[in-house]
Design a protein around this motif. Structure first.
Motif: not given
Lengths: 167, 385
Positions: A75, A79, A82, A109, A111-113, A115-116, A119, A130-133, B314, B321-322, B357-358, B372, B380, B383-385
């Motif tokens: 992440p 960051l 960003f 996935r 980790r991205f959840a 991250t979102l 934020l 954004r995460l995309s496959w 940062y 995050f970590h 969330m988890f 994680t 999820l 997540i991932g579009a």
């Protein structure tokens, strides 16, 4: 470019000012989003390549950084881009179930959840991330993702982190 | 259902079960009762040492591992001060190899949870450790050690007895709802008890029972003092708007964050004190994180100025995050911050959301995986579009 050098490459080349691409905030004309894309070597990077070879039309807004797996994206990479002023950050990898390393993208996935969530909780614009496959055979999908995401970012306007002086 | 600290109803039940029905009473204050008990354990050769908070001089307190029985009168295990997160200290003792002789470890619930997180991160081992903990009334800021500690203690113990919240406590303790230890072998029920005269000791595991076998205590079947625990949980929940209110998403954003961390001097003390910020070579302190000339030039061209030391925001967001997934809300980070940034409150708030969330509560169970570091195939999907 799969190592920590990725972050360094960001600083050195990608986010340094380039003539011709300026946001309205910087006194330029039309806002052209700058997107940093972390693409997995096995799927999305190949997908991007295919989009190029097929000469599909898409906005020239994304700079690609190749990573060996989408789960390599800490992440912190997101960051860093960003805070350095990238208008959008894209992480792209193999579809769930298709990871070259079997399970890497499942970790991505989660980790991205996370991250979102962070934020959002911090009141930062999670829609810039954004995460995309995208698989290696989906050149068309890659062009779509970049086009769509660029439009989303264009609507959101320039990243305020760009003009925040004492960051 | 998740509350803001991420405590699920399930976790709440786990806590209730953690308090066993087997207990005995000692007609001595908790610290004395513990000293007696530990001295007997050392006499009988059941433990080779004791790890606990110790008074090391006038106004001086630190954790210590004591192997000489004569030095046991230095320990002050229930004194409400936390000079370091004991979980991190035990990690240092056990990282390279497990301790060889049994050691009794006395730590607060959040310290125990930090240790369990460190075990999952392969930074500590639990072999040969006997865990003694207690229902925790919170701790005072460390600077209290040199500043009117005795005066504040009176008020503190009054609040512990009635299940209240003391004004002088760390902010993170004021809002902590995970004050019942999970995973301890022996638990002292301080909350709701008059700790001036007698101590109630609960035995929570077979291991605990084994260690205490042969000591002159008589186990009785009796339930824990749930009323005071409920009162404390309720009073702490009431503190949340006060402690977390300033960190609403709409109050933060880029402007709010630069204001909040505008005082940050980049000393990284918060990360050093944080039990779950465990990397031995830290990215934020590495040469690769320094601005090289071309980055410097880019930054100056883009912004027209550069804040020094660089990268403080940062660092802070990066640390969120970590560690937010493992944060135990112990409050060490705020306690060591030289410029009084309420780091711990922000981290605890985000830890609640991220872990929630988890359905995870960090350190609740040493066997559970950190979310994680594992996954479900079907989840999820949004997540991932």
């Amino acid at each position: 470019m799969a190592d920590d050098g990725a972050a360094r490459q960001l600083d050195k080349e990608i986010l340094s000012p380039k003539p011709g691409i300026q946001s309205p905030a910087e006194g330029g004309g039309d806002f052209q989003p700058r997107i940093v894309g972390f693409l997995c070597n096995w799927c999305s990077y190949a997908g991007a390549d295919l989009a190029g070879v097929t000469r599909l039309k898409m906005p020239p807004s994304m700079v690609a950084i190749r990573v060996m797996c989408s789960s390599r994206v800490d992440p912190l990479f997101v960051l860093k881009a960003f805070l350095a002023g990238a208008d959008g950050v894209l992480v792209a990898g193999c579809h769930p179930g298709d990871c070259h390393y079997q399970t890497g993208n499942y970790y991505t996935r989660r980790r991205f959840a996370l991250t979102l969530k962070v934020l959002e909780e911090l009141g930062l614009e999670a829609n810039r991330v954004r995460l995309s496959w995208v698989s290696a055979s989906e050149g068309g999908r890659f062009a779509e993702v970049v086009t769509e995401f660029t439009e989303t970012i264009r609507k959101a306007g320039p990243n305020p982190a760009k003009t925040e002086v004492f960051l | 259902m998740h509350n803001a600290r991420g405590t699920t109803h399930e976790a709440y039940c786990v806590e209730r079960e953690a308090l066993s029905m087997k207990q005995f009473q000692v007609p001595r204050p908790p610290d004395d009762a513990l000293r007696d008990m530990l001295a007997s354990l050392m006499d009988k050769g059941k433990v080779g040492g004791v790890f606990a908070l110790a008074q090391t001089g006038e106004n001086s307190y630190s954790y210590a591992l004591i192997t000489d029985k004569k030095l046991l009168d230095h320990i002050v295990p229930t004194l409400p001060l936390m000079p370091a997160n004991a979980g991190k200290m035990v990690s240092r003792l056990t990282m390279l190899e497990p301790v060889k002789t049994p050691i009794a470890v006395i730590m607060r619930p959040c310290e125990l949870r930090a240790l369990f997180e460190l075990v999952k991160l392969e930074q500590a081992r639990l072999d040969n450790l006997l865990f003694i903990s207690y229902t925790c009334g919170g701790v005072l800021e460390m600077k209290t050690a040199k500043d009117g500690l005795q005066l504040k203690l009176e008020e503190y113990w009054k609040q512990v007895k009635t299940g209240g919240v003391s004004e002088d406590m760390r902010d993170s303790c004021r809002v902590c709802e995970n004050f019942v230890p999970t995973g301890a072998d022996i638990t002292l029920t301080l909350v709701g008890n008059d700790n001036g005269k007698q101590t109630t000791v609960q035995v929570n595991s077979e291991k605990g029972e084994e260690f205490l076998a042969g000591l002159s205590y008589e186990l009785t079947e009796a339930g824990p003092e749930l009323e005071a625990l409920d009162s404390m949980r309720k009073k702490r929940a009431e503190q949340k708007p006060d402690v977390f209110g300033q960190f609403a998403a709409e109050e933060l954003g880029m402007a709010g964050l630069t204001a909040l961390f505008g005082r940050c001097i980049g000393c990284h003390a918060c990360g050093r004190a944080c039990p779950v910020c465990y990397c031995s070579s830290c990215h934020f302190e590495a040469a690769e994180n320094e601005f090289d000339p071309s980055t410097l030039e880019t930054e100056l061209t883009n912004r027209g100025a550069l804040r020094l030391p660089t990268g403080t925001l940062y660092y802070q967001i990066g640390r969120l995050f970590h560690v937010s997934i493992s944060c135990v809300g112990c409050g060490m980070c705020s306690d060591v911050c030289p410029v009084d940034i309420p780091v711990a409150s922000l981290f605890a708030k985000l830890a609640g959301s991220v872990q929630g969330m988890f359905g995870y509560v960090s350190g609740r169970d040493a066997e559970e995986k950190i979310p994680t570091s594992t996954f479900e195939m079907e989840e999820l999907e949004e997540i991932g579009a």
